[in-house]
Design a protein around this motif. Structure first.
Motif, short mmCIF file in Angstrom:
data_model
loop_
_atom_site.label_atom_id
_atom_site.label_comp_id
_atom_site.label_asym_id
_atom_site.label_seq_id
_atom_site.Cartn_x
_atom_site.Cartn_y
_atom_site.Cartn_z
N VAL A 394 15.95 7.77 2.94
CA VAL A 394 15.28 8.77 3.76
C VAL A 394 14.09 8.09 4.42
CG1 VAL A 394 14.11 11.01 3.85
CG2 VAL A 394 15.97 10.63 2.20
N GLY A 395 13.91 8.35 5.70
CA GLY A 395 12.73 7.88 6.41
C GLY A 395 11.92 9.07 6.88
N TYR A 396 10.67 9.17 6.44
CA TYR A 396 9.78 10.25 6.86
C TYR A 396 8.91 9.70 8.00
CZ TYR A 396 11.13 11.83 2.19
OH TYR A 396 11.85 12.17 1.06
N LEU A 397 8.97 10.34 9.16
CA LEU A 397 8.26 9.84 10.34
C LEU A 397 6.89 10.49 10.43
CD1 LEU A 397 11.25 9.93 12.85
CD2 LEU A 397 10.51 8.06 11.36
N ILE A 398 5.86 9.67 10.40
CA ILE A 398 4.49 10.21 10.36
C ILE A 398 3.67 9.69 11.53
CG2 ILE A 398 4.56 10.32 7.83
CD1 ILE A 398 2.58 7.86 7.90
N ASP A 399 2.65 10.45 11.89
CA ASP A 399 1.65 10.01 12.85
C ASP A 399 0.63 9.17 12.08
OD1 ASP A 399 -0.54 9.71 14.53
OD2 ASP A 399 -0.35 11.71 15.40
N PRO A 400 0.50 7.88 12.37
CA PRO A 400 -0.42 7.03 11.59
C PRO A 400 -1.87 7.46 11.70
CG PRO A 400 0.40 5.87 13.54
CD PRO A 400 1.20 7.13 13.43
N ASP A 401 -2.19 8.31 12.68
CA ASP A 401 -3.57 8.79 12.83
C ASP A 401 -3.82 10.10 12.08
OD1 ASP A 401 -4.26 6.63 14.50
OD2 ASP A 401 -3.44 7.67 16.25
N LYS A 402 -2.79 10.57 11.35
CA LYS A 402 -2.95 11.80 10.58
C LYS A 402 -2.72 11.50 9.11
CE LYS A 402 -1.56 14.93 14.33
NZ LYS A 402 -0.59 15.97 14.78
N PRO A 403 -3.78 11.22 8.35
CA PRO A 403 -3.63 10.86 6.93
C PRO A 403 -2.88 11.92 6.13
CG PRO A 403 -5.88 10.45 7.69
CD PRO A 403 -5.18 11.19 8.78
N GLU A 404 -3.01 13.18 6.53
CA GLU A 404 -2.34 14.23 5.77
C GLU A 404 -0.82 14.10 5.84
OE1 GLU A 404 -3.20 15.95 9.91
OE2 GLU A 404 -4.18 14.63 8.45
N GLU A 405 -0.32 13.55 6.94
CA GLU A 405 1.13 13.35 7.03
C GLU A 405 1.59 12.23 6.11
OE1 GLU A 405 2.77 12.98 10.92
OE2 GLU A 405 2.04 14.93 11.60
N ARG A 406 0.79 11.17 5.98
CA ARG A 406 1.15 10.11 5.03
C ARG A 406 1.15 10.66 3.60
NH1 ARG A 406 1.07 4.47 4.33
NH2 ARG A 406 0.46 4.10 6.49
N VAL A 407 0.15 11.45 3.27
CA VAL A 407 0.09 12.04 1.94
C VAL A 407 1.33 12.91 1.68
CG1 VAL A 407 -1.16 13.66 0.46
CG2 VAL A 407 -2.42 11.97 1.78
N LEU A 408 1.72 13.71 2.66
CA LEU A 408 2.89 14.57 2.50
C LEU A 408 4.16 13.73 2.36
CD1 LEU A 408 4.27 17.29 2.46
CD2 LEU A 408 4.17 17.35 4.97
N ALA A 409 4.29 12.68 3.16
CA ALA A 409 5.48 11.83 3.06
C ALA A 409 5.57 11.17 1.70
CB ALA A 409 5.45 10.79 4.17
N GLU A 410 4.45 10.68 1.19
CA GLU A 410 4.46 10.04 -0.12
C GLU A 410 4.75 11.05 -1.23
OE1 GLU A 410 4.68 7.06 -0.77
OE2 GLU A 410 3.76 5.90 0.84
N LYS A 411 4.30 12.27 -1.04
CA LYS A 411 4.62 13.31 -2.03
C LYS A 411 6.13 13.55 -2.06
CE LYS A 411 3.82 18.20 -3.13
NZ LYS A 411 3.18 19.47 -2.70
N LEU A 412 6.75 13.64 -0.88
CA LEU A 412 8.20 13.83 -0.82
C LEU A 412 8.93 12.64 -1.45
CD1 LEU A 412 8.46 15.20 2.83
CD2 LEU A 412 8.90 16.50 0.73
N ASN A 413 8.46 11.44 -1.16
CA ASN A 413 9.05 10.25 -1.75
C ASN A 413 8.93 10.29 -3.27
OD1 ASN A 413 9.91 7.51 -2.22
ND2 ASN A 413 7.77 6.88 -2.17
#
Length: 474
Positions: A394-413
């Motif tokens: 699975v690849g979660y596509l995030i906006d690198p300028d939005k830390p909250e998206e990275r946090v959400l992607a890592e939570k899903l991972n």
């Protein structure tokens, strides 16, 4: 085994060791034009396909032979400076990032096919040979090398990460297909492991120890791998389903019935849309299995008929066949470009990628729940799977300028991996641990097993100079 409420570390720990000017001068004197400290070259060797951002190495050495590798490691060892092997930079989990600084050792120029032993079904290559280069070199013998991770990775990198890919359901992974190695140790000594013989009971299996060690125990300079006869007949097919569950259950039935399918790949409807846009295809936008059958004409026909019957039971529709090499290449190129299709679907994004592998009987539980979570999150994602092995990505596509998206992607991972572990699976089926899966390794194997790995690492690399900071923490 339950997942905690917080995600694992989101960024690697960077503890850069100083690189003495005396070492850089010594490397420059020894390697001349094969040495570079230019920022653009260092930056190229300080990133891979992961979403991590780490300072680049202090310099890059371009090795052309085993002696070059040995001399570079010996010089680095004198100053206890890290050495990070580099192939083509296609790794996904931060394997080649210089988290403790040091020197990048580029082996891409070590790209010679050294010996083709067609009568023994083996070939020996340098680590910079890519899989497509290898297959071009052996094509005239009627043989091929089946391990296909998608990217045109080097054989050295594939061995170091114990790669597999689309053909693994029939031909196995790099673990089963590497017979022998030449390796440069942390002291710069050159050793050999294994032979071209099909089997051996002579001592510890050092070849298996090195395969999958991600450059932390030694640097491979020669690799002997198995070859296989080109199949007499090859047929590729796609079949679509109204639901992802039907596609997954079809796969499970195919494997449990013992059909010797060569490839069985899954793409969900979301990913099909991305692939269609990227590769200018018109595949039906539903869950899809992309399969390939190898064997005699009669054997392939039997496999095809069996799979068609199974797929029909689960509502499979619009079977499409590709029998010519050109048609098959077009299909598989589109599949291999799924990662880039995903990236291009959200301009400017970064992909937080993950993969896991579970026993085939638990594939539906692991995959479907993970997709449900991804859909509910609102993040754009893509899904591909070597599902014949119980392996999916699975690849979660995030906006690198939005830390909250990275946090959400890592939570899903985090949730995905812990689900797989609970079902008797692994935290990584083929990407390797690198930086991204270090926390999960302890959960999967237990602290005792990781402690044993540390003992091996410290015995073979007492100054921790070979790709430090990967797989586990010292």
């Amino acid at each position: 085994m339950n997942a905690p409420h917080t995600a694992p570390h989101l960024l690697p720990e960077v503890h850069t060791r100083a690189v003495p000017a005396a070492l850089l001068e010594a490397l420059q004197a020894r390697f001349c034009a094969q040495f570079s400290s230019a920022l653009v070259v260092r930056e190229q060797h300080g990133r891979d396909e992961s979403a991590f951002t780490v300072p680049p190495p202090a310099a890059v050495v371009f090795a052309q032979n085993t002696q070059d590798v040995s001399d570079a490691v010996k010089l680095a060892a004198q100053y206890k400076v890290p050495v990070i092997p580099f192939g083509v930079g296609s790794s996904l989990e931060g394997h080649l990032l210089a988290v403790q600084g040091g020197i990048s050792l580029d082996v891409s120029r070590m790209n010679q096919v050294l010996a083709i032993n067609a009568e023994d079904l083996t070939v020996t290559v340098q680590p910079g040979v890519t899989r497509t280069q290898l297959n071009a070199a052996v094509k005239s013998t009627g043989l091929f090398f089946p391990i296909d991770p998608g990217a045109d990775a080097t054989i050295g990198g594939m061995s170091a990460t114990r790669a597999s890919g689309t053909n693994a359901v029939r031909y196995g992974t790099m673990r089963e297909n590497v017979l022998a190695l030449e390796v440069v140790t942390a002291s710069g000594e050159v050793i050999r492991t294994g032979t071209r013989a099909k089997k051996s009971s002579a001592g510890y299996d050092l070849t298996r120890l090195m395969v999958g060690s991600e450059g932390t125990l030694g640097i491979m300079t020669e690799i002997t791998v198995k070859l296989y006869p080109l199949p007499e007949s090859v047929m590729a097919a796609t079949v679509s389903f109204d639901s992802l569950a039907d596609a997954v259950n079809t796969t499970i039935q195919i494997i449990q019935m013992g059909v010797p399918i060569a490839r069985c790949e899954l793409l969900d409807a979301n990913t099909i849309r991305m692939v269609n846009a990227h590769s200018k295809l018109s595949l039906r936008e539903g869950a899809m299995l992309l399969m390939e059958f190898h064997g005699s004409p009669a054997g392939v026909q039997e496999q095809v008929e069996t799979v068609q019957a199974i797929a029909a039971e689960f509502g499979g529709q619009t079977f499409e066949w590709a029998s010519t090499p050109e048609e098959r290449t077009r299909l598989w190129t589109a599949r291999h470009n799924a990662y880039f299709a995903g990236i291009q679907s959200r301009p400017g994004c970064k992909a937080i990628t993950t993969d896991t592998c579970v026993p085939i009987s638990h594939l539906a539980d692991a995959l479907l729940d993970s997709v449900t979570e991804a859909q509910a999150s609102g993040l754009t994602y893509f899904l591909v799977g070597h599902v014949g092995d119980g392996n999916f990505h699975v690849g979660y596509l995030i906006d690198p300028d939005k830390p909250e998206e990275r946090v959400l992607a890592e939570k899903l991972n985090h949730q995905l991996v812990h689900r797989a572990l609970k079902l008797g699976g692994t935290c990584t089926g083929e990407h390797g641990v690198g930086l991204h899966k270090m926390d999960f390794l302890v959960t999967e194997t237990g602290a005792g097993a990781v402690s044993m790995m540390r003992v091996i690492k410290q015995a073979l690399d007492p100054d921790n100079i070979l790709n430090p900071g990967k797989i586990f923490k010292l």
